[in-house]
Design a protein around this motif. Structure first.
Motif, PDB file in Angstrom:
ATOM      1  N   LYS A  97       0.812  -1.222   0.000  1.00  0.00           N
ATOM      2  CA  LYS A  97       0.000   0.000   0.000  1.00  0.00           C
ATOM      3  C   LYS A  97       0.846   1.273   0.000  1.00  0.00           C
ATOM      4  CE  LYS A  97      -3.789  -2.346   0.427  1.00  0.00           C
ATOM      5  NZ  LYS A  97      -3.791  -3.303  -0.625  1.00  0.00           N
ATOM      6  N   TRP A  98       2.090   1.195   0.433  1.00  0.00           N
ATOM      7  CA  TRP A  98       2.896   2.403   0.542  1.00  0.00           C
ATOM      8  C   TRP A  98       4.259   2.298  -0.122  1.00  0.00           C
ATOM      9  CZ3 TRP A  98       7.083   0.816   3.319  1.00  0.00           C
ATOM     10  CH2 TRP A  98       6.890  -0.195   4.259  1.00  0.00           C
ATOM     11  N   THR A 131       7.516  12.038  -6.060  1.00  0.00           N
ATOM     12  CA  THR A 131       6.700  10.888  -6.414  1.00  0.00           C
ATOM     13  C   THR A 131       5.937  11.260  -7.677  1.00  0.00           C
ATOM     14  OG1 THR A 131       6.438  10.345  -4.089  1.00  0.00           O
ATOM     15  CG2 THR A 131       4.878   9.344  -5.618  1.00  0.00           C
ATOM     16  N   SER A 181      -9.324   2.945  -0.987  1.00  0.00           N
ATOM     17  CA  SER A 181      -7.971   2.737  -0.456  1.00  0.00           C
ATOM     18  C   SER A 181      -7.914   3.113   1.013  1.00  0.00           C
ATOM     19  CB  SER A 181      -6.953   3.570  -1.219  1.00  0.00           C
ATOM     20  OG  SER A 181      -6.817   3.108  -2.527  1.00  0.00           O
ATOM     21  N   ARG A 182      -8.554   4.202   1.365  1.00  0.00           N
ATOM     22  CA  ARG A 182      -8.577   4.641   2.760  1.00  0.00           C
ATOM     23  C   ARG A 182      -9.239   3.583   3.641  1.00  0.00           C
ATOM     24  NH1 ARG A 182     -11.803   9.982   3.740  1.00  0.00           N
ATOM     25  NH2 ARG A 182     -13.419   8.601   2.958  1.00  0.00           N
ATOM     26  N   LEU A 240      -6.874   0.667   4.062  1.00  0.00           N
ATOM     27  CA  LEU A 240      -5.788   1.014   4.980  1.00  0.00           C
ATOM     28  C   LEU A 240      -6.253   0.995   6.435  1.00  0.00           C
ATOM     29  CD1 LEU A 240      -3.982   3.897   3.108  1.00  0.00           C
ATOM     30  CD2 LEU A 240      -3.047   1.665   3.673  1.00  0.00           C
ATOM     31  N   THR A 276      -4.091  -1.141   9.047  1.00  0.00           N
ATOM     32  CA  THR A 276      -3.154  -0.342   9.834  1.00  0.00           C
ATOM     33  C   THR A 276      -2.867  -1.058  11.135  1.00  0.00           C
ATOM     34  OG1 THR A 276      -3.913   1.716   8.852  1.00  0.00           O
ATOM     35  CG2 THR A 276      -2.776   1.890  10.955  1.00  0.00           C
ATOM     36  N   GLY A 290       4.000   4.965   9.030  1.00  0.00           N
ATOM     37  CA  GLY A 290       4.039   4.987   7.573  1.00  0.00           C
ATOM     38  C   GLY A 290       2.638   4.891   6.979  1.00  0.00           C
ATOM     39  N   MET A 291       1.801   4.054   7.586  1.00  0.00           N
ATOM     40  CA  MET A 291       0.419   3.910   7.134  1.00  0.00           C
ATOM     41  C   MET A 291      -0.357   5.207   7.379  1.00  0.00           C
ATOM     42  SD  MET A 291       0.291   0.922   5.917  1.00  0.00           S
ATOM     43  CE  MET A 291      -1.014  -0.236   6.073  1.00  0.00           C
ATOM     44  N   VAL A 327       0.405   7.610   4.579  1.00  0.00           N
ATOM     45  CA  VAL A 327      -0.354   7.288   3.362  1.00  0.00           C
ATOM     46  C   VAL A 327      -1.792   7.788   3.516  1.00  0.00           C
ATOM     47  CG1 VAL A 327      -1.263   5.417   1.931  1.00  0.00           C
ATOM     48  CG2 VAL A 327       1.092   5.320   2.740  1.00  0.00           C
ATOM     49  N   GLN A 328      -2.381   7.555   4.677  1.00  0.00           N
ATOM     50  CA  GLN A 328      -3.751   8.022   4.910  1.00  0.00           C
ATOM     51  C   GLN A 328      -3.837   9.545   4.845  1.00  0.00           C
ATOM     52  OE1 GLN A 328      -4.411   6.011   8.655  1.00  0.00           O
ATOM     53  NE2 GLN A 328      -5.571   4.383   7.672  1.00  0.00           N
ATOM     54  N   HIS A 342      -1.970  11.507   3.028  1.00  0.00           N
ATOM     55  CA  HIS A 342      -1.898  11.873   1.606  1.00  0.00           C
ATOM     56  C   HIS A 342      -3.272  11.695   0.949  1.00  0.00           C
ATOM     57  CE1 HIS A 342       2.411  12.597   0.895  1.00  0.00           C
ATOM     58  NE2 HIS A 342       2.620  11.679   1.828  1.00  0.00           N
TER      59      HIS A 342
END
Length: 181
Positions: free
Chosen positions: A34-35, A97, A130-131, A134, A138, A153-154, A157-158, A160
């Motif tokens: 996922k990340w 990215t 995706s959220r 996650l 998580t 890290g998770m 991503v959330q 973002h």
């Protein structure tokens, strides 16, 4: 290749000796798909290449009577140095990215207002999915099998995802008002 290399070497520092399949399972527990850009099928080819470069050492572990031996890996001193080099590189060097969506934005004026809105609504739905995924994977602070810092890290991503969802909402309002494209 350097991101998968760093991940594999990091897992080897955490757990060794370890089989390639168990490296995959560890990365899956971390939610790395996922990340991080990681193809789980590429783990074995990366291990093979790193063994050629003396970053890891492969050995066949006996699995008992009538069973094929399994290759296990340990990190070498050279592999530890490569891990340190990559780790510092990733911490200190900002690399953009590149999301193909950024490129598509350049040409938003080539879509009709309706198609543009539909595309943004679709992207928002994908981000929401995706959220939700996650949130289910998580790691919790009480999970003993996983390093607690993986949760951070998770969370990044959330964050973002949340930021992009807010941005999409703003852009949709601009399109509805006729300010864009």
């Amino acid at each position: 290749m350097s991101s998968i290399r760093l991940l594999i070497l990091g897992v080897l520092l955490h757990k060794q000796p370890i089989h390639g399949y168990d490296i995959r399972r560890e990365l899956e527990q971390w939610g790395a798909d996922k990340w991080a850009t990681i193809g789980y099928g590429s783990i074995y080819s990366a291990l093979s290449k790193m063994a050629e470069e003396d970053l890891v050492q492969a050995s066949n572990a006996d699995t008992g009577e009538g069973h094929a031996s399994r290759t296990e890996y340990i990190i070498t001193e050279r592999g530890k140095a490569e891990f340190e080099r990559l780790l510092h590189q990733f911490w200190w060097e900002l690399k953009p990215t590149i999301d193909p969506f950024q490129i598509a934005l350049t040409f938003m004026d080539k879509l009709s207002s309706t198609e543009l809105q539909d595309a943004l609504h679709h992207r928002a739905a994908q981000l929401c999915a995706s959220r939700a995924t996650l949130q289910h994977i998580t790691p919790s602070p009480n999970n003993q099998g996983q390093p607690r810092h993986i949760a951070e890290g998770m969370r990044l991503v959330q964050a973002h995802i949340e930021t992009e969802l807010r941005w999409i909402e703003e852009i949709l309002h601009k399109i509805e008002r006729g300010d864009l494209p």
